[in-house]
Scaffold this motif. Structure first.
Motif, PDB file in Angstrom:
ATOM      1  N   LEU A  30       0.946  -1.062  -0.030  1.00 33.56           N
ATOM      2  CA  LEU A  30       0.226   0.446  -0.250  1.00 33.56           C
ATOM      3  C   LEU A  30       0.407   1.000  -0.161  1.00 33.56           C
ATOM      4  O   LEU A  30       1.791   1.604  -1.060  1.00 33.56           O
ATOM      5  CB  LEU A  30      -1.148   0.019   1.303  1.00 33.56           C
ATOM      6  N   GLY A  31       0.915   2.300   1.084  1.00 42.38           N
ATOM      7  CA  GLY A  31       1.899   3.238   1.750  1.00 42.38           C
ATOM      8  C   GLY A  31       3.879   2.878   1.123  1.00 42.38           C
ATOM      9  O   GLY A  31       3.666   1.754   1.866  1.00 42.38           O
ATOM     10  N   VAL A  32       4.232   3.690   0.183  1.00 42.81           N
ATOM     11  CA  VAL A  32       5.993   3.414   0.836  1.00 42.81           C
ATOM     12  C   VAL A  32       6.318   4.356   0.514  1.00 42.81           C
ATOM     13  O   VAL A  32       5.517   5.625   0.587  1.00 42.81           O
ATOM     14  CB  VAL A  32       5.687   2.964  -1.227  1.00 42.81           C
ATOM     15  N   HIS A  33       7.325   4.746   2.009  1.00 44.39           N
ATOM     16  CA  HIS A  33       8.316   5.178   2.337  1.00 44.39           C
ATOM     17  C   HIS A  33       9.628   5.687   1.988  1.00 44.39           C
ATOM     18  O   HIS A  33      10.273   4.236   2.390  1.00 44.39           O
ATOM     19  CB  HIS A  33       7.554   6.363   3.308  1.00 44.39           C
ATOM     20  N   SER A  34      10.365   6.506   1.753  1.00 46.17           N
ATOM     21  CA  SER A  34      11.967   6.141   1.918  1.00 46.17           C
ATOM     22  C   SER A  34      12.197   6.893   2.894  1.00 46.17           C
ATOM     23  O   SER A  34      12.498   8.181   3.100  1.00 46.17           O
ATOM     24  CB  SER A  34      12.559   6.757   0.855  1.00 46.17           C
ATOM     25  N   SER A  35      13.282   6.416   3.643  1.00 46.83           N
ATOM     26  CA  SER A  35      14.317   6.531   5.196  1.00 46.83           C
ATOM     27  C   SER A  35      14.906   8.058   4.637  1.00 46.83           C
ATOM     28  O   SER A  35      15.575   7.299   3.838  1.00 46.83           O
ATOM     29  CB  SER A  35      14.584   5.602   5.739  1.00 46.83           C
ATOM     30  N   LEU A  36      14.958   8.885   5.212  1.00 45.00           N
ATOM     31  CA  LEU A  36      15.457  10.232   4.638  1.00 45.00           C
ATOM     32  C   LEU A  36      17.244  10.161   5.985  1.00 45.00           C
ATOM     33  O   LEU A  36      17.608  10.502   5.850  1.00 45.00           O
ATOM     34  CB  LEU A  36      15.016  11.790   4.468  1.00 45.00           C
ATOM     35  N   ILE A  37      16.736   9.031   6.840  1.00 43.55           N
ATOM     36  CA  ILE A  37      17.884   8.700   8.117  1.00 43.55           C
ATOM     37  C   ILE A  37      18.834   7.885   7.494  1.00 43.55           C
ATOM     38  O   ILE A  37      20.222   8.033   7.289  1.00 43.55           O
ATOM     39  CB  ILE A  37      16.761   8.448   9.428  1.00 43.55           C
ATOM     40  N   ASN A  38      18.072   6.499   6.635  1.00 46.62           N
ATOM     41  CA  ASN A  38      19.647   5.769   6.834  1.00 46.62           C
ATOM     42  C   ASN A  38      18.674   5.300   4.481  1.00 46.62           C
ATOM     43  O   ASN A  38      19.885   4.362   4.954  1.00 46.62           O
ATOM     44  CB  ASN A  38      19.075   4.963   7.432  1.00 46.62           C
ATOM     45  N   GLY A  39      17.957   5.851   4.600  1.00 45.44           N
ATOM     46  CA  GLY A  39      17.477   4.642   3.203  1.00 45.44           C
ATOM     47  C   GLY A  39      16.593   3.782   3.080  1.00 45.44           C
ATOM     48  O   GLY A  39      17.082   3.288   2.265  1.00 45.44           O
ATOM     49  N   ASP A  40      16.261   3.004   3.610  1.00 45.64           N
ATOM     50  CA  ASP A  40      15.092   1.946   4.365  1.00 45.64           C
ATOM     51  C   ASP A  40      14.242   2.584   3.746  1.00 45.64           C
ATOM     52  O   ASP A  40      14.060   3.486   3.654  1.00 45.64           O
ATOM     53  CB  ASP A  40      15.037   1.521   5.869  1.00 45.64           C
ATOM     54  N   ILE A  41      13.608   1.423   3.196  1.00 49.31           N
ATOM     55  CA  ILE A  41      12.368   1.542   2.717  1.00 49.31           C
ATOM     56  C   ILE A  41      10.699   1.311   3.364  1.00 49.31           C
ATOM     57  O   ILE A  41      11.102  -0.579   3.765  1.00 49.31           O
ATOM     58  CB  ILE A  41      12.625   0.595   1.038  1.00 49.31           C
ATOM     59  N   LEU A  42      10.021   1.780   3.982  1.00 54.29           N
ATOM     60  CA  LEU A  42       9.162   1.131   4.265  1.00 54.29           C
ATOM     61  C   LEU A  42       7.675   1.051   4.122  1.00 54.29           C
ATOM     62  O   LEU A  42       7.132   2.106   3.078  1.00 54.29           O
ATOM     63  CB  LEU A  42       8.659   2.345   5.938  1.00 54.29           C
ATOM     64  N   VAL A  43       7.040  -0.531   4.236  1.00 57.15           N
ATOM     65  CA  VAL A  43       6.171  -0.178   3.117  1.00 57.15           C
ATOM     66  C   VAL A  43       5.049  -0.927   3.941  1.00 57.15           C
ATOM     67  O   VAL A  43       4.602  -1.400   4.257  1.00 57.15           O
ATOM     68  CB  VAL A  43       6.227  -1.593   2.142  1.00 57.15           C
ATOM     69  N   GLY A  44       3.561  -0.112   3.843  1.00 57.36           N
ATOM     70  CA  GLY A  44       2.747  -1.000   4.219  1.00 57.36           C
ATOM     71  C   GLY A  44       2.171  -1.982   3.304  1.00 57.36           C
ATOM     72  O   GLY A  44       2.023  -1.921   2.484  1.00 57.36           O
ATOM     73  N   MET A  45       1.803  -2.941   4.396  1.00 61.52           N
ATOM     74  CA  MET A  45       0.790  -4.398   3.940  1.00 61.52           C
ATOM     75  C   MET A  45       0.023  -5.399   3.923  1.00 61.52           C
ATOM     76  O   MET A  45      -0.331  -4.750   5.560  1.00 61.52           O
ATOM     77  CB  MET A  45       2.450  -5.405   4.037  1.00 61.52           C
ATOM     78  N   SER A  54      -2.289   2.815   4.377  1.00 61.27           N
ATOM     79  CA  SER A  54      -2.695   3.458   3.091  1.00 61.27           C
ATOM     80  C   SER A  54      -1.061   4.682   2.598  1.00 61.27           C
ATOM     81  O   SER A  54      -0.780   4.508   1.525  1.00 61.27           O
ATOM     82  CB  SER A  54      -3.429   3.741   2.667  1.00 61.27           C
ATOM     83  N   TYR A  55      -0.669   5.367   4.183  1.00 65.13           N
ATOM     84  CA  TYR A  55       0.413   6.520   3.917  1.00 65.13           C
ATOM     85  C   TYR A  55       1.144   6.174   4.932  1.00 65.13           C
ATOM     86  O   TYR A  55       0.646   5.902   6.018  1.00 65.13           O
ATOM     87  CB  TYR A  55      -0.415   7.633   3.210  1.00 65.13           C
ATOM     88  N   ILE A  56       2.562   6.196   4.333  1.00 64.91           N
ATOM     89  CA  ILE A  56       3.302   6.018   5.651  1.00 64.91           C
ATOM     90  C   ILE A  56       4.614   7.605   5.231  1.00 64.91           C
ATOM     91  O   ILE A  56       5.007   7.849   3.926  1.00 64.91           O
ATOM     92  CB  ILE A  56       4.662   4.816   5.284  1.00 64.91           C
ATOM     93  N   THR A  57       5.224   7.736   6.677  1.00 68.68           N
ATOM     94  CA  THR A  57       6.242   8.803   6.701  1.00 68.68           C
ATOM     95  C   THR A  57       7.133   8.433   7.672  1.00 68.68           C
ATOM     96  O   THR A  57       6.596   7.658   8.393  1.00 68.68           O
ATOM     97  CB  THR A  57       5.937  10.223   6.446  1.00 68.68           C
TER      98      THR A  57
END
Length: 570
Positions: free
Chosen positions: A407-422, A457-460
Motif C-alpha cells: 500500500l503506502g511506500v516511504h523512503s527514509s531520509l535518515i538511512n535510506g531504508d524503505i518502509l512499506v505498508g502491507m 495506506s500512507y507512511i512517513t
C-alpha cells in the motif's frame, strides 16, 4: 481589530493567544502570567508594558508548568505558594510572616514544582523513549533467538536422521553382502559334499560288481577257483568333512554407535551479553528537558531556528498534466514533483509544471516516494512488485511483495531504508527493507499482541525515527518508534477522522490530511494536536502532502489536478 487575510483565515488555531479578543496563534508562553501569547502580543508584553517587560517568555512547548492550586490550612483564603527551607514544608505568604518562621529562608514553590515536573517528565520520557523501546528491542532479539534456536535444532534433528539413515543404509548394504557371501559359501560346501556323494556312489557300484564276481567264483563246481588269481578289493575312498562356517558377531557398544553417528553439545564458551544501546544521547536530551523551564526570553530570541508562522502563505500552484487528480505528492531533491491520481497515473513534472515522464501503475494510496539519491520508488499493486526509477529514467524491479499487497511506500531520509505498508488477507503490517531490498523488520502488533494496523495506506518517518502511518480503515494515525514500539495513535478532533496523506517537517511536526473535514491537521512530535494548518478556505479536499528541503508544503487535491505550495514556517 482588522479582518484576517485569506491566508490567515485558512489557519484555524487550536492554541490561541491568551490576550483578550486575540485569536492568533499562541506559539509563545509567559511563565509569569501562565498564558499563551502570539508574536505580536509577546512583543507588547515585554516591550510596551513596563509592568510585564521582565516576564519570562518562552516557546509554548518549553513552558513552565503552573503550580496546582492548594489552599492553606491555616489561611483558607490564601494559596500555598512558598516553601520554607528550614522547616521543609509548603506555606502561603501569610504563613511566612508568622513568628515560627522568622528568619527562615524561603523558595518559590512554583519554581520547585516546575523543576520537579521537568525531572519527572524527563524520567517519564526516558521510559517512553529509551527504557521501554530498548527492553522491547531486547525482547524482540530474544524472540528472534528463540526462532533461530528452533530452526537450528530442527536442522540438527534433520541431520541426525540423515546420518542415522546413512548408517542404516551402510548396515543394510554390509548385511546384504554378508548374506550373499553365506549363499556362496553354502553352494561351494554343498558342491563339495555332492562330489563326495558321487565318489561313494561309484565306490558302492564297484563293490556291488565285485560282490557279483565273488559270488560267481564261489558258486562254480569246477576247479576254476583253484587256478584264478585272488581278487583284491579297492580301499574305501577317503573324503574330508567340511569345515562348518561360524558366525562371529560384531563387537560394538552404544558409545561406538554414538561415535559413528555424532552428538549434539553446547560449546563450553562464555555466553555473549546482549548489547544495550547507551543512553548518552537520551541523557543529553533529558538534561535539555530539565533546563527548559530556565530558558529566558533573550535566549529564545537569539535562537536561530525555524518556528511556526502566524499565517500560511500560498506561494504558487501547479496544474499537473496527465492525472485526474492530485491524490499523492512526492518531491525529489531537485524540486521536481511526482504526482499520482486514484486510478494509477503517475506523472513527473518540473518546477514549471511541465510533464517529464508518465507511468501507468495501479492503486490510489501513497505508493511512491523520493529517495535520498534522487530516485523514485513506486509499487505496482497488480504485479505485486516495487520498482525504482533513476534520474536517467531507467526502471528496475526492486522488491517482490509475494502474497502481500503493498500500500503506502516511504523512503527514509535518515538511512535510506524503505518502509512499506502491507495487507495480507485480514492482517496488516509495516515492513522495513534495506536500500538493497532485503527485508529486515516487520511491525505488526503492539506489546499486548493486538494488531497495530488495518490498512496502512500512507507512511512517513519523523526526525526522531518514529514511523507515522495513516490508516484509513482504523481512522487513526498510528505512530511507532524505530524499534516498532507503539508510541501513540491520533484519532482526530471530531467524531470522525479519515486520514489520507501524511508527512513530517524539520521541526518534527506531523501533518496529515483529514478526508472528513477536508483539512490538514498539524501535530507535535508526541501526537499533541496544535491546530488546523489548512482549512477548506485554503485548499479544497486535500489528499496528498509533502515537504521539500526548503520547508515548502505541497498539497494535492482530490477533485482537481492542482498541487499548491505553501509557506507555514518562518
Amino acid at each position: 481589530m482588522s479582518e484576517p487575510s485569506d491566508e490567515q483565515a485558512a489557519m484555524q488555531h487550536y492554541l490561541v493567544c491568551g490576550t483578550e479578543d486575540c485569536q492568533k496563534n499562541g506559539q509563545f508562553y509567559c511563565n509569569a502570567c501562565h498564558r499563551p501569547l502570539c508574536e505580536q502580543c509577546r512583543d507588547e508584553h515585554v516591550v510596551k508594558n513596563p509592568d510585564t517587560k521582565f516576564h519570562e517568555i518562552v516557546l509554548y512547548r518549553h513552558r513552565k508548568q503552573q503550580l496546582p492550586v492548594e489552599k492553606c490550612k491555616l489561611h483558607p483564603t490564601r494559596n500555598v505558594d512558598i516553601f520554607c527551607k528550614e522547616c521543609k514544608i509548603p506555606l502561603c505568604s501569610k504563613c511566612s510572616t508568622m513568628e515560627e518562621h522568622q528568619g527562615h529562608k524561603f523558595d518559590d514553590l512554583e519554581e520547585i514544582y516546575a523543576e520537579k515536573y521537568a525531572l519527572q517528565q524527563g524520567e517519564f520520557s526516558k521510559i517512553q523513549k529509551y527504557f521501554l523501546p530498548s527492553a522491547q528491542s531486547l525482547k524482540s532479539y530474544v524472540e528472534e533467538d528463540a526462532i533461530q534456536i528452533r530452526k537450528i535444532m530442527e536442522s540438527i534433528r534433520t541431520s541426525m536422521n540423515a546420518e542415522a539413515k546413512s548408517l542404516k543404509n551402510l548396515v543394510d548394504e554390509v548385511t546384504s553382502e554378508n548374506i550373499e557371501h553365506t549363499h556362496i559359501m553354502e553352494k561351494s560346501l554343498l558342491e563339495m559334499l555332492k562330489s563326495q556323494e558321487t565318489t561313494y556312489d561309484d565306490y558302492i557300484a564297484y563293490l556291488e560288481k565285485m560282490s557279483d564276481e565273488f559270488q560267481e567264483y564261489l558258486s562254480d563246481t569246477n576247479q576254476k577257483l583253484l587256478f584264478s588269481e585272488t581278487l583284491k578289493i579297492k580301499t574305501i575312498p577317503e573324503t574330508t568333512k567340511p569345515v562348518l562356517p561360524v558366525f562371529t558377531g560384531g563387537k560394538f557398544s552404544k558409545d561406538d554407535i554414538s561415535k559413528l553417528l555424532g552428538n549434539v553439545n553446547v560449546p563450553n564458551t562464555e555466553p555473549e551479553k546482549r548489547k544495550i544501546q547507551p543512553m548518552e544521547a537520551e541523557s543529553t536530551h533529558m538534561k535539555s528537558t530539565e533546563k527548559q523551564f530556565k530558558q529566558t526570553k533573550e535566549k529564545s530570541d537569539m535562537k536561530q531556528t525555524l518556528s511556526l508562522s502566524s499565517s500560511v502563505t500560498k506561494v504558487k500552484e501547479y496544474s499537473v498534466p496527465g492525472v485526474e487528480n492530485a491524490f499523492h505528492v512526492s518531491v525529489d531533491k531537485s524540486g521536481r514533483l511526482w504526482v499520482s491520481d486514484d486510478i494509477g497515473n503517475l506523472v513527473q513534472t518540473d518546477i514549471q509544471g511541465n510533464q517529464l515522464q508518465k507511468i501507468q501503475t495501479s492503486g490510489w494510496e501513497g505508493y511512491h516516494t523520493a529517495t535520498q539519491d534522487g530516485d523514485l520508488i513506486y509499487r505496482d499493486r497488480g504485479k505485486k512488485k516495487i520498482y525504482r526509477i533513476t534520474p536517467d529514467k531507467k526502471i528496475t524491479e526492486f522488491i517482490k511483495t509475494g502474497n502481500g499487497t503493498a500500500l503506502g511506500v516511504h523512503s527514509s531520509l535518515i538511512n535510506g531504508d524503505i518502509l512499506v505498508g502491507m495487507k495480507i488477507d485480514t492482517e496488516a503490517k509495516v515492513t522495513r527493507y534495506s536500500k538493497a531490498g532485503k527485508e529486515i523488520q516487520n511491525i505488526q502488533r503492539d506489546i499486548k499482541g493486538q494488531g497495530l494496523y488495518r490498512y496502512p495506506s500512507y507512511i512517513t518517518e519523523n526526525i526522531n525515527g518514529d514511523i507515522c502511518t495513516s490508516d484509513f480503515n482504523k481512522h487513526a494515525v498510528v505512530v511507532v518508534n524505530k524499534s516498532g514500539q507503539h508510541m501513540f495513535s491520533y484519532t482526530g478532533q471530531g467524531s470522525r477522522f479519515f486520514p489520507f496523506g501524511i508527512c513530517t517537517d524539520v521541526l518534527g511536526h506531523i501533518l496529515v490530511c483529514d478526508g472528513d473535514s477536508n483539512t490538514v491537521h498539524l501535530l507535535d512530535q508526541d501526537g499533541g494536536f496544535l491546530f488546523i494548518i489548512l482549512s477548506q478556505q485554503g485548499t479544497t479536499f486535500p489528499r496528498g502532502v509533502c515537504v521539500d528541503d526548503e520547508n515548502n508544503l505541497y498539497v494535492g487535491q482530490l477533485f482537481t489536478k492542482i498541487v499548491t505550495m505553501y509557506k507555514y514556517l518562518q
